[in-house]
Design a protein around this motif. Sequence first.
Motif, PDB file in Angstrom:
ATOM      1  N   UNK A 100       0.826  -1.205   0.000  1.00  0.00           N
ATOM      2  CA  UNK A 100       0.000   0.000   0.000  1.00  0.00           C
ATOM      3  C   UNK A 100       0.861   1.257   0.000  1.00  0.00           C
ATOM      4  N   UNK A 101       2.000   1.205   0.690  1.00  0.00           N
ATOM      5  CA  UNK A 101       2.872   2.382   0.750  1.00  0.00           C
ATOM      6  C   UNK A 101       3.438   2.717  -0.623  1.00  0.00           C
ATOM      7  N   UNK A 102       3.798   1.708  -1.405  1.00  0.00           N
ATOM      8  CA  UNK A 102       4.421   1.965  -2.704  1.00  0.00           C
ATOM      9  C   UNK A 102       3.399   2.177  -3.819  1.00  0.00           C
ATOM     10  N   UNK A 103       2.119   2.236  -3.475  1.00  0.00           N
ATOM     11  CA  UNK A 103       1.108   2.733  -4.411  1.00  0.00           C
ATOM     12  C   UNK A 103       1.019   4.243  -4.204  1.00  0.00           C
ATOM     13  N   UNK A 104       1.589   5.009  -5.099  1.00  0.00           N
ATOM     14  CA  UNK A 104       1.758   6.450  -4.870  1.00  0.00           C
ATOM     15  C   UNK A 104       0.448   7.177  -4.580  1.00  0.00           C
ATOM     16  N   UNK A 105      -0.623   6.960  -5.342  1.00  0.00           N
ATOM     17  CA  UNK A 105      -1.870   7.674  -5.012  1.00  0.00           C
ATOM     18  C   UNK A 105      -2.418   7.286  -3.630  1.00  0.00           C
ATOM     19  N   UNK A 106      -2.280   6.022  -3.274  1.00  0.00           N
ATOM     20  CA  UNK A 106      -2.762   5.595  -1.960  1.00  0.00           C
ATOM     21  C   UNK A 106      -1.933   6.242  -0.863  1.00  0.00           C
ATOM     22  N   UNK A 107      -0.627   6.251  -1.029  1.00  0.00           N
ATOM     23  CA  UNK A 107       0.248   6.852  -0.012  1.00  0.00           C
ATOM     24  C   UNK A 107      -0.092   8.324   0.209  1.00  0.00           C
ATOM     25  N   UNK A 108      -0.234   9.070  -0.859  1.00  0.00           N
ATOM     26  CA  UNK A 108      -0.529  10.494  -0.725  1.00  0.00           C
ATOM     27  C   UNK A 108      -1.911  10.719  -0.121  1.00  0.00           C
ATOM     28  N   UNK A 109      -2.874   9.924  -0.544  1.00  0.00           N
ATOM     29  CA  UNK A 109      -4.223  10.059   0.004  1.00  0.00           C
ATOM     30  C   UNK A 109      -4.223   9.796   1.515  1.00  0.00           C
ATOM     31  N   UNK A 110      -3.580   8.725   1.925  1.00  0.00           N
ATOM     32  CA  UNK A 110      -3.577   8.349   3.346  1.00  0.00           C
ATOM     33  C   UNK A 110      -2.847   9.399   4.177  1.00  0.00           C
ATOM     34  N   UNK A 111      -1.746   9.931   3.668  1.00  0.00           N
ATOM     35  CA  UNK A 111      -0.979  10.917   4.445  1.00  0.00           C
ATOM     36  C   UNK A 111      -1.700  12.261   4.531  1.00  0.00           C
ATOM     37  N   UNK A 112      -2.622  12.520   3.640  1.00  0.00           N
ATOM     38  CA  UNK A 112      -3.416  13.748   3.730  1.00  0.00           C
ATOM     39  C   UNK A 112      -4.626  13.594   4.638  1.00  0.00           C
ATOM     40  N   UNK A 113      -4.890  12.381   5.070  1.00  0.00           N
ATOM     41  CA  UNK A 113      -6.094  12.108   5.857  1.00  0.00           C
ATOM     42  C   UNK A 113      -5.834  12.355   7.338  1.00  0.00           C
TER      43      UNK A 113
END
Length: 1204
Positions: free
Chosen positions: A535-548
Amino acid sequence: MNFEGLDPGLAEYAPTMHSALDPVLDAHLNPSLLQNVELDPEGVALEALPVQESVHIMEGVYSELHSVVAEVGVPVTVSHFDLHEEMLWVGSHGGHATSFFGPALERYSSFQVNGSDDIRQIQSLESGVLFLTKNNLKYMARGGLIIFDYLLDESEDMHSLLLTDSSTLLVGGLQNHILEIDLTTVQETQKYAVEIPGVTIMRQTNRFFFCGHTSGKVSLRDLRSFKVEHEFDAFSGSLSDFDVHGNLLAACGFSSRLTGLACDRFLKVYDLRMMRAITPLQVHVDPAFLRFIPTYTSRLAIISQSGQCQFCEPTGLANPADIFHVNPVGPLLMTFDVSASKQALAFGDSEGCVHLWTDSPEPSFNPYSRETEFALPCLVDSLPPLDWSQDLLPLSLIPVPLTTDALLSDWPAANSAPAPRRAPPVDAEILRTMKTVGFIGYAPNPRTRLRNQIPYRLKELDNEFDSFSQVTESPIGREEEPHLHMVSKKYRKVTIKYSKLGLEDFDFKHYNKTLFAGLEPHIPNAYCNCMIQVLYFLEPVRCLIQNHLCQKEFCLACELGFLFHMLDLSRGDPCQGSNFLRAFRTIPEASALGLILADSDEASGKGNLARLIQRWNRFILTQLHQDMQELEVPQAYRGAGGSFCSSGDSVIGQLFSCEMENCSLCRCGSETVRTSSTLLFTLSYPEDKTGKNYDFAQVLKRSICLEQNTQAWCDTCEKYQPTIQTRNIRHLPDILVINCEVNSSKEADFWRFQAEAAFKMAVKKYGGDISKNKEFALADRKELRSPEGLLLCPSIEELKNVWLPFSIRMKMTKNKGLDVCNWTHGDELSSLGAPSQWGPARADEERGVCVYDLMATVVHILDSRTGGSLVAHIKVGETYHQRKEGVTHQQWYLFNDFLIEPIDKHEAVQFDMNWKVPAILYYVKRNLNSRYNLNIKNPIEASVLLAEASLARKQRKTHTTFIPLMLREMPQVGDLVGLDAEFVTLNEEEAELRSDGTKSTIKPSQMSVARITCVRGQGPNEGVPFIDDYISTQEQVVDYLTQYSGIKPGDLDAKISSKHLTTLKSTYLKLRFLIDIGVKFVGHGLQKDFRVINLMVPKDQVLDTVYLFHMPRKRMISLRFLAWYFLDLKIQGETHDSIEDARTALQLYRKYLELSKNGTEPESFHKVLKALYEKGRKMDWKVPEPESQTSPKNAAVFSSVLAL
């Protein structure tokens, strides 16, 4: 059994008198019973006393079958028929236990249970026997070995025990409580209060616990709560015995008379249905014992101490003709018991004799007894025959007389020469596991040979000793485990080896030479580490989660964002997901799905990791989808071509969700269409048994567009009908997630067969030739080349075990169909139509064509010892390499917890089903990152540092120990903040002792942060805390570590705590904000503090006094000693206080700057450290006891601020 009020002659058997018993034969003992009995000097019988063989037993009538002596002259205090074997147990007044086998009462075992106290009750279990004495409960094997010895309080006076189930025991006596003991853990689990003078007899039915009191009462208690439900006041004097059967309770006892207690010849009988007494039963003996003996009727056996026994019905009249007499050797009967089969009665008297009465000549004690194990018979003392043809025959078996003459075997020295045998080679397993301490090697015994015996062969060939060269002497070779030869070393389960310093000297760089961060595996439920990396190396997922960021205390999206932030900051150092897994364990759905493993299951590998990680994959996507739906879609997450889907959907839904059309067709022609969505697909394998070859794309299409026949409700037919259910996809997701569901040998064989077929096709395609019954030899595995000599495939090894394509092409057809095919590197989608302004990928999308590239595979590594492990192959994109290494390229990596290693791309799709089984596949659309705005905006704001309410109900302003920051005090870059944290233990450390005596930590103790304190490091309020949070925890605390943490039970409980109690997430956000703003933390031992809090802090923001005042290769110095030496402060007197420690660390840092001239004079500061270590050695690093306790709390700076 209550002996109060019985025959006064019993007083002579007091324990104090027993030790002085005369070894001569007692005058009361019948000499005819001892005709063939041999007495030892202490007067104890060595053999049982059989009754005469001419005894005739009449069927159906109880008669005496055998009498034996357990211990001469020592009263028998308890008897018990074994419930599992054909044995009778008796216990004596001297604490000795004896068992007799079968109706013949053959002595089976005899051993001492207690040295001074009498045995008061015996209870047989499956694997042993429980013995209760005055203040001791002992569990022993039937042969006499101790299984456990549970000592009770010396003030206890226990009389009875009751086995409520296979592992729970109630113990009662002459005190105001009954103990509940867990036999599995051998610990007291509950203490129930009872009225004085206590309980001496306990029985149980399916409705109540029955407790008999010495006051003459019988109380009925609830099976669950142990509360008194009813009470019968049976006798005015004392209770002697009672028994329960069906709906009747019968009791015997003593009544009060003017002259004292007198035995009451009326039995009290109670009806348990109406809870009242019925007509008392008058008997013709003085009742001391009674038991129900239900055969055809509910008979009662009433026994007197003088040996009279009467049978009668509890609701009828007693007949004097039903009385028979037991002939005790002593004057009194002391104990009575009935076998489970009701065929045998046992009596024990005051002279140590046991009498067995039965109703048949060959009785059985139990309806179904298991076979009893007997000791091996003694070998006959004779010389065995010797075979002279055997070379290895031990000649020492021949007895040789002592002689001074020369023997025939003494050859003259001239005719003989010494020829020592060469020692056999040392077992390779011993050399592999051997650890050397000095010049001595220690290794565990592999137990491949008998103890102290090494077989020699007289005729050895010299070449056989060449096996020494096959034993590897290199450390690498010793680490190789023979049974894991098929598993590559990098795929094996990695473990952390702990030393005295914990993790500080463990070389993680040996396992990870990249700048990416691994995850530590020792935390409970860390099996999901590989999926967290995916999940971390899926770039859109990583950015989405860190903005949450949300307000929920246990939000998986928030915790995953915090963990991703740590992975971003790390430069190759491993991280741990302790806070994420802590929140994960609190989610009810995770527990319901069986995703939370117990420590024992995780250690032993009982869980099926492949199924577990696939369920976890579905769960985490669903949970993230729900967490995101609760918040409004962030503005930053709008694609380049417009907004996302409807506002009711989440970004996770946009990335993973597929809208499905489910059609149900009944045989009546009625068709029902419903729409649904799914976040992943599960592979459904064909049932074809003809051995047909399938492409992966064919199986995937079959799994997405699933068609099956099933029973379903038809609204037209108004009943369940056979229906054909089909599923079609409406639009394609951005990320295609597939659970492989290889959970049995059937699916594994399918993968294996398809991989072999694909291998043969690839060999033929590249010009090779392979027959059906012939495998390539090692010498033939050469590079495959085309006829022109061009290299087509680097090696034939890359084609083996490959069925999975690196890319797949999917296209939506006009009739709502789906086309799926494997896509090779040479294919070009752009040739299918004219280019678009968004490039070939967007042009293809406009025509409903999508190409998915393999991004990650999660595999299950099979290992029979541990249940296997989970690893991930991940294709790391350019943006990650750019941030970590400053280069722009893509590379496949293996992620095995904290082991990270670059691999060739073909390893990601090679699955040898013998040890490497696919579990999860992630395919992503080409150019996925270009569709999203990947900027990350830190969601943590300065308002987290402002005042907040406490969770504790009793917290008052007068108890406040800190002053929150004002807006004008908000920290800036480079500001100092003193920090200290205190912890509690959730799980104890697991360790083992090596053969060389050193301790090896298998699993460290699991700590949880309990208190975090931050103090101001500059300004007029320097030293005043602005954070002093006690962290509420929902997990069970094993040890509060009060001596070191100052945390007491109740401080973390919101109901009774008077502290400022808050959640871990709230305090975590405060520290994250301080780290992000760029403050510098000052403290002592901050590395461990940040590790347990689960924070990654840049090294330039940490000022740790434990390293500032440290010389290389010397010991670390405690804060208490440094404060005494440099500041003349006496801290940490009785317990630790985090405010005191944080403020002291700040003062020590100021002292460091003063002594080192702000770090400009290292040589002069080195002299100061030298003097410090010399003083410490002289003082043995101990601070002298203070005359008056002084601490920074009493400093003037703090008292002046209290006025605020």
